[in-house]
Enzyme design. Structure first.
Site, PDB file in Angstrom:
ATOM      1  N   HIS A 105      92.111 129.462  56.193  1.00 39.60           N
ATOM      2  CA  HIS A 105      92.878 128.550  55.348  1.00 39.60           C
ATOM      3  C   HIS A 105      93.934 127.869  56.205  1.00 39.60           C
ATOM      4  O   HIS A 105      94.489 128.484  57.113  1.00 39.60           O
ATOM      5  CB  HIS A 105      93.542 129.317  54.194  1.00 39.60           C
ATOM      6  CG  HIS A 105      93.969 128.430  53.089  1.00 39.60           C
ATOM      7  ND1 HIS A 105      95.171 127.763  53.102  1.00 39.60           N
ATOM      8  CD2 HIS A 105      93.322 128.047  51.957  1.00 39.60           C
ATOM      9  CE1 HIS A 105      95.252 127.027  52.017  1.00 39.60           C
ATOM     10  NE2 HIS A 105      94.149 127.170  51.307  1.00 39.60           N
ATOM     11  N   ASP A 109      87.551 131.207  47.698  1.00 37.18           N
ATOM     12  CA  ASP A 109      86.152 130.845  47.483  1.00 37.18           C
ATOM     13  C   ASP A 109      85.173 131.947  47.863  1.00 37.18           C
ATOM     14  O   ASP A 109      84.001 131.887  47.512  1.00 37.18           O
ATOM     15  CB  ASP A 109      85.805 129.583  48.287  1.00 37.18           C
ATOM     16  CG  ASP A 109      86.521 128.379  47.731  1.00 37.18           C
ATOM     17  OD1 ASP A 109      86.596 128.271  46.504  1.00 37.18           O
ATOM     18  OD2 ASP A 109      87.014 127.561  48.521  1.00 37.18           O
TER      19      ASP A 109
HETATM   20  N1  CMC Z   1      84.687 130.448  60.648  1.00 37.59           N
HETATM   21  C1  CMC Z   1      84.764 130.460  61.997  1.00 37.59           C
HETATM   22  N2  CMC Z   1      85.778 129.907  62.696  1.00 37.59           N
HETATM   23  C2  CMC Z   1      86.758 129.315  61.991  1.00 37.59           C
HETATM   24  C3  CMC Z   1      86.739 129.267  60.577  1.00 37.59           C
HETATM   25  C4  CMC Z   1      85.649 129.876  59.916  1.00 37.59           C
HETATM   26  N3  CMC Z   1      85.582 129.867  58.589  1.00 37.59           N
HETATM   27  N4  CMC Z   1      87.834 128.602  60.149  1.00 37.59           N
HETATM   28  C5  CMC Z   1      88.511 128.244  61.227  1.00 37.59           C
HETATM   29  N5  CMC Z   1      87.868 128.671  62.348  1.00 37.59           N
HETATM   30  C6  CMC Z   1      88.320 128.530  63.737  1.00 37.59           C
HETATM   31  C7  CMC Z   1      88.000 127.135  64.274  1.00 37.59           C
HETATM   32  O1  CMC Z   1      86.734 127.091  64.873  1.00 37.59           O
HETATM   33  C8  CMC Z   1      89.122 126.952  65.266  1.00 37.59           C
HETATM   34  O2  CMC Z   1      88.798 127.711  66.422  1.00 37.59           O
HETATM   35  P1  CMC Z   1      89.356 127.288  67.885  1.00 37.59           P
HETATM   36  O3  CMC Z   1      90.850 127.155  67.752  1.00 37.59           O
HETATM   37  O4  CMC Z   1      88.928 128.425  68.762  1.00 37.59           O
HETATM   38  O5  CMC Z   1      88.707 125.976  68.200  1.00 37.59           O
HETATM   39  C9  CMC Z   1      90.317 127.629  64.587  1.00 37.59           C
HETATM   40  O6  CMC Z   1      89.735 128.627  63.720  1.00 37.59           O
HETATM   41  C10 CMC Z   1      91.180 126.694  63.757  1.00 37.59           C
HETATM   42  O7  CMC Z   1      90.309 125.943  62.915  1.00 37.59           O
HETATM   43  P2  CMC Z   1      90.788 124.608  62.182  1.00 37.59           P
HETATM   44  O8  CMC Z   1      89.622 123.972  61.513  1.00 37.59           O
HETATM   45  O9  CMC Z   1      91.591 123.770  63.133  1.00 37.59           O
HETATM   46  O10 CMC Z   1      91.841 125.217  61.167  1.00 37.59           O
HETATM   47  P3  CMC Z   1      92.274 124.613  59.798  1.00 37.59           P
HETATM   48  O11 CMC Z   1      93.562 125.228  59.473  1.00 37.59           O
HETATM   49  O12 CMC Z   1      92.194 123.133  59.819  1.00 37.59           O
HETATM   50  O13 CMC Z   1      91.073 125.174  58.878  1.00 37.59           O
HETATM   51  C11 CMC Z   1      89.714 125.476  57.029  1.00 37.59           C
HETATM   52  C12 CMC Z   1      91.141 125.487  57.571  1.00 37.59           C
HETATM   53  C13 CMC Z   1      89.763 125.984  55.590  1.00 37.59           C
HETATM   54  C14 CMC Z   1      89.186 124.022  57.027  1.00 37.59           C
HETATM   55  C15 CMC Z   1      88.799 126.375  57.899  1.00 37.59           C
HETATM   56  O14 CMC Z   1      89.299 127.673  57.969  1.00 37.59           O
HETATM   57  C16 CMC Z   1      87.343 126.377  57.403  1.00 37.59           C
HETATM   58  O15 CMC Z   1      86.591 125.481  57.759  1.00 37.59           O
HETATM   59  N6  CMC Z   1      86.963 127.411  56.589  1.00 37.59           N
HETATM   60  C17 CMC Z   1      85.640 127.450  55.995  1.00 37.59           C
HETATM   61  C18 CMC Z   1      85.596 126.561  54.763  1.00 37.59           C
HETATM   62  C19 CMC Z   1      86.335 127.182  53.596  1.00 37.59           C
HETATM   63  O16 CMC Z   1      86.176 128.331  53.274  1.00 37.59           O
HETATM   64  N7  CMC Z   1      87.134 126.337  52.932  1.00 37.59           N
HETATM   65  C20 CMC Z   1      87.853 126.734  51.719  1.00 37.59           C
HETATM   66  C21 CMC Z   1      89.318 126.744  51.908  1.00 37.59           C
HETATM   67  S1  CMC Z   1      90.158 127.547  50.535  1.00 37.59           S
HETATM   68  C22 CMC Z   1      89.876 126.496  49.193  1.00 37.59           C
HETATM   69  C23 CMC Z   1      90.755 125.338  49.231  1.00 37.59           C
HETATM   70  O17 CMC Z   1      91.958 125.498  49.030  1.00 37.59           O
HETATM   71  O18 CMC Z   1      90.243 124.210  49.446  1.00 37.59           O
END
Ligand code: CMC
Length: 432
Positions: A306, A363
């Site tokens: 998240h 989720d």
């Molecule tokens: N699985 C594997 N690696 C992950 C994941 C994941 N679910 N989420 C983040 N990472 C890694 C990503 O690859 C990156 O790695 P590195 O720094 O080594 O390159 C690091 O963590 C940071 O990722 P980011 O995308 O820059 O972080 P963010 O804060 O923008 O991501 C997120 C938040 C929700 C988009 C992401 O965690 C994700 O894609 N999760 C899966 C989708 C999901 O479950 N979304 C629902 C969110 S809760 C409902 C809502 O409120 O919308």
């Protein structure tokens, strides 16, 4: 002048005001930065930027706190209903008994949608995703329910808000019935918001739907947990689109489109797809965790991580217990739950997930609850949208009432070519 910070740019020192929120969080007010220095800030994804001040929802990602209007989400999930929580979000305070009763009645009174709207559904291709349909239908509501003559702006807004809260659920259930080729079931005045929705979804002329209070309660909690989440992607979209002073229906329609994405609300559907994939490949979670860790693989563990929560998602814990209760009540064993639990157990001990602060989000288990309620997978994000609606409406209302509110119009750092002369088509090289 209150607290300030000093910024030195090209040898020149400027002072910028500091804003402190109710819970002590601090922000540097850079609204005069360009005027004073010629510089702008750059913050892709806006992870370090506040776009507004707001008194609706408080989140602390480090401590795993979520409160609506100051009330912890755990207390609301335990003691409130979705309708009461919607009132709290939109109106800013808990209702009295009389206010709640009046609000519930007005939701019921406005729950029907114009009969002609049914024809819209018939013309969407069969394979259309319900989120695309819902977004279009909500936008279309404006044509069916134009501004009312003779109402004050506040009365007009109140009426639109009530209509939206009530009709979104009717539109969602209608879309499900029509997609199955079934008779549309109308809302009933003797049922509460959640029972009415379940009834509209699952009642049929040959098999009346039996309301189960525990399932109704599970739905209440599911929607309460999704009520608001401060400036997330879809809410920011509602605010951005609303800042152009479009009508509420158009702003919410845009919010629904944003929520559809798999990194946001679409994750609940993506989690189930992922769990089904693990199940059909033999239920071994190891290769999926390996893929999630692999930088060269775009695969992510859906339902994990998240932007704000970096220790745990408080909603995740609540929805997990709802999941256990619902499956127990229905005496159902869902193999996807076993896989989810295994995945969680292994991921929480895995250095990659620990180092990246990745925990199950709301989720991760919510899809299993929705499956148990009988909701088809492609409707999951629609369920999220119904829950998030009070938050979107509250945020839209707050933004329109904010005296400092401005049209959203960010700047950029241009990285394209410098001034280039136009070349007439017959003088261009390499043209085929
Ligand atoms: N699985 C594997 N690696 C992950 C994941 C994941 N679910 N989420 C983040 N990472 C890694 C990503 O690859 C990156 O790695 P590195 O720094 O080594 O390159 C690091 O963590 C940071 O990722 P980011 O995308 O820059 O972080 P963010 O804060 O923008 O991501 C997120 C938040 C929700 C988009 C992401 O965690 C994700 O894609 N999760 C899966 C989708 C999901 O479950 N979304 C629902 C969110 S809760 C409902 C809502 O409120 O919308």
């Amino acid at each position: 002048m209150g607290e300030t910070v000093k910024l030195i740019i090209e040898g020149k020192t400027i002072e910028l005001p500091v804003l402190t929120g109710t819970e002590g969080e601090k922000a540097i007010d850079i609204s005069r930065l360009r005027e004073l220095t010629g510089y702008i800030t750059l913050d892709p994804g806006m992870a370090n930027s506040g776009s507004c001040t707001s008194s609706i929802t408080f989140m602390d990602g480090e401590k795993g706190i979520l409160r609506y209007r100051g009330i912890p989400v755990e207390e609301l999930a335990e003691q409130s209903t979705f309708v009461e929580t919607a009132y709290l979000l939109v109106k800013g305070r808990l209702p009295t008994k009389k206010q709640l009763n009046r609000f519930s009645i007005s939701l019921n009174d406005n729950s029907l949608v114009h009969e002609d709207m049914q024809f819209f559904y018939q013309n969407f291709p069969r394979a259309s995703h319900p989120m695309g349909i819902l977004s279009s239908m909500v936008n279309a509501l404006r044509s069916f329910y134009p501004e009312l003559e003779g109402l004050s702006q506040t009365e007009e807004i109140n009426m639109t808000v009530t209509r939206l809260l009530s009709k979104l659920r009717t539109l969602a259930a209608m879309s499900y019935k029509i997609s199955r080729g079934h008779k549309v079931i109308y809302p009933r005045p003797d049922m509460c918001y959640c029972s009415n929705f379940l009834n509209m979804m699952f009642d049929t002329p040959v098999r009346p739907y039996e309301i189960d209070d525990d399932l109704v309660q599970a739905l209440n909690v599911f929607w309460i947990l999704h009520g608001d989440h401060e400036q997330n992607c879809s809410t920011s979209t509602v605010r951005v689109v609303g800042s152009a002073r479009v009508n509420l229906y158009a702003a919410i329609s845009a919010g629904i489109a944003a929520l559809w994405g798999p990194l946001h609300g679409g994750a609940n559907q993506a989690v189930i797809t992922m769990l089904e994939e693990i199940h059909s490949s033999g239920s071994d979670v190891t290769p999926f965790l390996k893929r999630a860790r692999d930088k060269n693989d775009p695969f992510r563990l859906m339902g994990f991580g998240h932007r704000i929560y970096k220790t745990h998602d408080p909603r995740g814990k609540i929805i997990k217990s709802v999941c256990d209760r619902v499956l127990k009540k229905l005496r159902r064993h869902d193999p996807l739950l076993d896989i989810a639990q295994k995945l969680e157990e292994v991921a929480l001990k895995d250095p990659y997930f620990i180092d990246h602060h990745l925990y199950p989000n709301v989720d991760f288990y919510s899809g299993i609850v929705l499956r148990a309620l009988g909701i088809p997978t492609n409707m999951f994000t629609v369920m999220f949208a119904i829950g998030r609606l009070p938050g979107w409406v509250a945020q839209w209302k707050e933004s329109t009432e904010d005296v400092n509110w401005k049209l959203h119009r960010p700047r950029q750092i241009y990285t394209g070519p410098s001034e280039t002369a136009y070349v007439p088509i017959d003088k261009r090289k390499n043209t085929i």
